[in-house]
Scaffold this motif. Sequence first.
Motif, short mmCIF file in Angstrom:
data_model
loop_
_atom_site.label_atom_id
_atom_site.label_comp_id
_atom_site.label_asym_id
_atom_site.label_seq_id
_atom_site.Cartn_x
_atom_site.Cartn_y
_atom_site.Cartn_z
N ILE A 196 0.85 -1.18 0.00
CA ILE A 196 0.00 0.00 0.00
C ILE A 196 0.90 1.24 0.00
O ILE A 196 1.90 1.27 0.71
N ILE A 197 0.50 2.21 -0.77
CA ILE A 197 1.28 3.43 -0.92
C ILE A 197 0.63 4.56 -0.12
O ILE A 197 -0.59 4.62 -0.01
N SER A 198 1.45 5.43 0.43
CA SER A 198 0.92 6.54 1.22
C SER A 198 0.43 7.66 0.30
O SER A 198 0.81 7.74 -0.87
N LEU A 199 -0.37 8.53 0.87
CA LEU A 199 -0.91 9.67 0.12
C LEU A 199 0.23 10.58 -0.34
O LEU A 199 0.22 11.04 -1.49
N GLU A 200 1.21 10.80 0.51
CA GLU A 200 2.34 11.66 0.16
C GLU A 200 3.14 11.07 -1.00
O GLU A 200 3.55 11.80 -1.91
N GLU A 201 3.37 9.76 -0.98
CA GLU A 201 4.10 9.11 -2.07
C GLU A 201 3.32 9.21 -3.38
O GLU A 201 3.91 9.46 -4.44
N VAL A 203 -6.56 3.24 -6.44
CA VAL A 203 -7.36 4.22 -7.19
C VAL A 203 -7.87 5.31 -6.26
O VAL A 203 -7.82 6.50 -6.59
N ILE A 204 -8.30 4.92 -5.06
CA ILE A 204 -8.79 5.90 -4.09
C ILE A 204 -7.68 6.83 -3.65
O ILE A 204 -7.85 8.05 -3.59
N VAL A 205 -6.51 6.28 -3.34
CA VAL A 205 -5.37 7.10 -2.92
C VAL A 205 -4.94 8.02 -4.06
O VAL A 205 -4.60 9.19 -3.84
N SER A 206 -4.99 7.54 -5.30
CA SER A 206 -4.66 8.37 -6.46
C SER A 206 -5.62 9.55 -6.57
O SER A 206 -5.21 10.68 -6.84
N MET A 257 1.16 11.54 -4.16
CA MET A 257 1.21 12.94 -4.59
C MET A 257 2.53 13.22 -5.30
O MET A 257 2.56 13.91 -6.31
N ASP A 258 3.62 12.69 -4.76
CA ASP A 258 4.93 12.86 -5.40
C ASP A 258 4.96 12.22 -6.78
O ASP A 258 5.46 12.81 -7.74
#
Length: 76
Positions: free
Chosen positions: A1-6, A37-40, A8-9
């Motif tokens: 799972i990827i973080s929101l900050e990652e 998809v949600i985090v994107s 965004m980068d």
Amino acid sequence: IISLEEMMDQLSDRIQNSLRTSFKDFAGIGKAEKVNVIVSFLAMLELVKQGAVRVVQEDHFSDISMESEKVGVPTY
């Protein structure tokens, strides 16, 4: 799972390296897990809020086009 900050980068880098990208291509809709998809989508909204990205959606349920707010020459 990827973080929101990652995410965004990643989105910032992708938009800075191209003139325009679509949300469908970036998020990998159809191939990616729903959480990605949600985090994107949340990353895209946060970048719009910060004024770094401009988005356009022509019709309901159509793809979202994203481009940088910065005017300049793209890097290749």
